[in-house]
Design a protein around this motif. Structure first.
Motif, mmCIF file in Angstrom:
data_model
loop_
_atom_site.group_PDB
_atom_site.id
_atom_site.type_symbol
_atom_site.label_atom_id
_atom_site.label_comp_id
_atom_site.label_asym_id
_atom_site.label_seq_id
_atom_site.Cartn_x
_atom_site.Cartn_y
_atom_site.Cartn_z
ATOM 1 N N ALA A 97 0.822 -1.210 0.000
ATOM 2 C CA ALA A 97 0.000 0.000 0.000
ATOM 3 C C ALA A 97 0.856 1.260 0.000
ATOM 4 O O ALA A 97 0.582 2.212 -0.752
ATOM 5 N N LEU A 98 1.897 1.277 0.814
ATOM 6 C CA LEU A 98 2.733 2.477 0.908
ATOM 7 C C LEU A 98 3.608 2.652 -0.339
ATOM 8 O O LEU A 98 3.963 3.782 -0.683
ATOM 9 N N SER A 99 3.945 1.553 -1.019
ATOM 10 C CA SER A 99 4.644 1.693 -2.304
ATOM 11 C C SER A 99 3.733 2.344 -3.333
ATOM 12 O O SER A 99 4.192 3.104 -4.195
ATOM 13 N N GLY A 100 2.426 2.066 -3.241
ATOM 14 C CA GLY A 100 1.485 2.665 -4.179
ATOM 15 C C GLY A 100 1.254 4.139 -3.951
ATOM 16 O O GLY A 100 0.832 4.851 -4.869
ATOM 17 N N THR A 101 1.519 4.623 -2.733
ATOM 18 C CA THR A 101 1.333 6.046 -2.429
ATOM 19 C C THR A 101 2.646 6.815 -2.357
ATOM 20 O O THR A 101 2.621 8.036 -2.207
ATOM 21 N N ALA A 102 3.779 6.122 -2.425
ATOM 22 C CA ALA A 102 5.076 6.793 -2.333
ATOM 23 C C ALA A 102 5.292 7.684 -3.551
ATOM 24 O O ALA A 102 4.986 7.296 -4.681
ATOM 25 N N GLY A 103 5.866 8.854 -3.293
ATOM 26 C CA GLY A 103 6.105 9.797 -4.381
ATOM 27 C C GLY A 103 7.552 9.923 -4.784
ATOM 28 O O GLY A 103 7.881 10.739 -5.653
ATOM 29 N N SER A 104 8.440 9.146 -4.170
ATOM 30 C CA SER A 104 9.862 9.210 -4.515
ATOM 31 C C SER A 104 10.428 7.809 -4.633
ATOM 32 O O SER A 104 9.899 6.848 -4.048
ATOM 33 N N LEU A 105 11.531 7.694 -5.363
ATOM 34 C CA LEU A 105 12.148 6.389 -5.568
ATOM 35 C C LEU A 105 12.766 5.851 -4.285
ATOM 36 O O LEU A 105 12.768 4.642 -4.051
ATOM 37 N N VAL A 106 13.287 6.742 -3.428
ATOM 38 C CA VAL A 106 13.887 6.303 -2.166
ATOM 39 C C VAL A 106 12.822 5.648 -1.285
ATOM 40 O O VAL A 106 13.047 4.583 -0.689
ATOM 41 N N ARG A 107 11.660 6.270 -1.203
ATOM 42 C CA ARG A 107 10.587 5.679 -0.407
ATOM 43 C C ARG A 107 10.107 4.359 -1.004
ATOM 44 O O ARG A 107 9.793 3.405 -0.270
ATOM 45 N N MET A 108 10.056 4.290 -2.307
ATOM 46 C CA MET A 108 9.648 3.038 -2.933
ATOM 47 C C MET A 108 10.634 1.918 -2.614
ATOM 48 O O MET A 108 10.234 0.779 -2.350
ATOM 49 N N ALA A 109 11.931 2.238 -2.627
ATOM 50 C CA ALA A 109 12.933 1.231 -2.276
ATOM 51 C C ALA A 109 12.756 0.780 -0.827
ATOM 52 O O ALA A 109 12.839 -0.420 -0.520
ATOM 53 N N ALA A 110 12.491 1.724 0.075
ATOM 54 C CA ALA A 110 12.313 1.378 1.485
ATOM 55 C C ALA A 110 11.105 0.468 1.683
ATOM 56 O O ALA A 110 11.176 -0.551 2.384
ATOM 57 N N TRP A 111 9.975 0.822 1.054
ATOM 58 C CA TRP A 111 8.776 0.001 1.225
ATOM 59 C C TRP A 111 8.901 -1.332 0.510
ATOM 60 O O TRP A 111 8.296 -2.324 0.924
ATOM 61 N N SER A 112 9.704 -1.395 -0.554
ATOM 62 C CA SER A 112 9.981 -2.676 -1.195
ATOM 63 C C SER A 112 10.742 -3.593 -0.237
ATOM 64 O O SER A 112 10.473 -4.800 -0.165
ATOM 65 N N GLY A 113 11.675 -3.008 0.527
ATOM 66 C CA GLY A 113 12.389 -3.792 1.536
ATOM 67 C C GLY A 113 11.462 -4.292 2.634
ATOM 68 O O GLY A 113 11.600 -5.427 3.118
ATOM 69 N N VAL A 114 10.506 -3.454 3.058
ATOM 70 C CA VAL A 114 9.526 -3.872 4.069
ATOM 71 C C VAL A 114 8.697 -5.038 3.542
ATOM 72 O O VAL A 114 8.412 -6.006 4.263
#
Length: 426
Positions: free
Chosen positions: A92-109
């Protein structure tokens, strides 16, 4: 009221576990391509997409062994809802993330959640299955993964597309979070404790077996490598078959059908695994299927017609369906009883290393020797796994043969009282 691991109850908890795993794996298989498409829509290049995908596999490397240690000395079931929460939250948070850094973090989660779920689920199967049922139960358990891997990418492909790639990929990620949450409905009373299991854990206390001792136990290194080789073959096949299809003029829709045939053959293999083990025995089955898979992987590198490619992929999917569940049984039965969850965690660590190293190696090989070369590399990897399957596994006679041997031994020599001296034996 006491619970027992009888056949009926065993089938009930295993069925609920397979259903839960199907939804969790489908969510992950749906989310991973959606993450890549959303990253591309946010301006990522191929290198950035690779980093985001790598974080999914790298982050759990540091948590696998501690989680296995904790599971060895406690209950397994709490890891399942915790893993579901991390997967759903990461999607869910990867779908709302607006930056690549956040997407990488939520991908790790998301990857950490998947690791928690799998360690807990595999440990439950190991604890609640009698030794003679572990092959069958691990085989049925991995059907959940195969179903998720079959359904997830197709669902993602149905949702993602059109001019608004960022919006449709975000929608796919939110839907995957909902799909993962559905697995919670099958997790009630998924683990029970028998008196024998409680007594065994009480006797073991809090002793911790060193990792190096687990890795030096016969059967454990071979089981880990077999699992790594089979998973690497599946991942690279999924990633590089579209590239091969592009070079040979095979339409993407046909490539999708070919990959679905591979996944369907894997499911079919796990449905008939028990009679195959009864016929051949675990060691021979692992060695023969890995050896045949090695030849089939090398054959994919040849410029064969589409129908021949389809036949090879069906056979390859059937062969690759053996390695994962039987490597679980090999590791569980070889490891010290007080460190089985840790051994399974080490096996998952090997899987994650394979998911990081194998695609990188395949990319280097493909860049130097062509797009078909990674399949030759996989053939060599599976050939080594075939040899380790013979050396590392603890071979046993098929059940039908073992039963006849026991009968013959019983008829040829009567039972003896150890306190009676029967004199010298010839």
């Amino acid at each position: 009221m006491k619970h027992s691991a009888g056949p009926g109850q065993g089938r009930a908890w295993l069925l609920r576990l397979v259903i839960a795993f199907s939804f969790a794996q489908a969510a992950v298989s749906m989310a991973r391509p959606a993450v890549s498409y959303r990253a591309l829509a946010l301006g990522a290049d191929e290198r950035a997409v690779g980093v985001i995908a790598g974080v999914y596999a790298l982050l759990p490397l540091f948590a696998a062994v501690p989680l296995g240690r904790r599971t060895d000395h406690g209950r397994c079931a709490p890891l399942l809802p915790f893993g579901v929460a991390l997967i759903a939250g990461g999607c869910a948070l990867s779908g709302t993330a607006g930056s690549l850094v956040r997407m990488a973090a939520w991908s790790g989660v998301m990857g950490l959640g998947h690791l928690c779920f799998v360690i807990g689920a595999q440990s439950i199967v190991a604890r609640q299955s009698s030794p003679e049922d572990q092959d069958r139960n691990f085989g049925h358990f991995t059907i959940g993964a195969s179903l998720g891997q079959l359904i997830g990418p197709m669902a993602a492909g149905a949702l993602i597309g059109g001019p608004d790639m960022a919006g449709t990929s975000a929608l796919a990620l939110l839907v995957s979070a909902g799909v993962c949450a559905v697995s919670l409905t099958s997790l009630w009373r998924i683990e029970f404790r028998t008196a024998a299991g409680r007594a065994g854990r009480d006797e073991r206390g809090t002793a911790r077996v060193p990792v190096h001792r687990i890795l030096r136990t016969r059967g454990v290194p071979g089981g880990i490598f077999i699992s790594l080789a089979v998973l690497s073959a599946t991942d690279i096949l999924t990633a590089y078959l579209p590239v091969v299809g592009e070079h040979r003029g095979i339409a993407p829709s046909v490539v999708g059908v070919l990959l679905s045939l591979r996944a369907g053959a894997t499911i079919a293999c796990r449905l008939v695994m028990t009679p195959l083990i009864d016929w051949l025995g675990r060691a021979v089955l692992i060695a023969s299927t890995c050896g045949l898979a090695a030849l089939l992987c090398a054959g994919i590198a040849l410029p064969v017609p589409v129908w021949a490619l389809a036949v090879m992929l069906v056979l390859l999917g059937f062969c690759l369906g053996v390695g994962q569940p039987l490597s679980m049984t090999t590791v569980v039965q070889a490891a010290p009883p007080e460190a089985r969850s840790t051994a399974l965690a080490l096996r998952l660590t090997g899987n994650r290393l394979g998911q990081v190293a194998a695609p990188a190696s395949a990319g280097l090989v493909a860049g130097v020797a062509g797009t078909a070369a990674p399949f030759v590399m996989l053939g060599g990897l599976l050939l080594i796994a075939s040899g380790l399957g013979v050396r590392g596994a603890r071979p046993r006679l098929p059940r039908s043969v073992a039963g006849r041997v026991r009968v013959r031994r019983g008829r040829s020599r009567p039972a003896e009282d150890p306190h009676i001296d029967t004199g010298p034996r010839p």
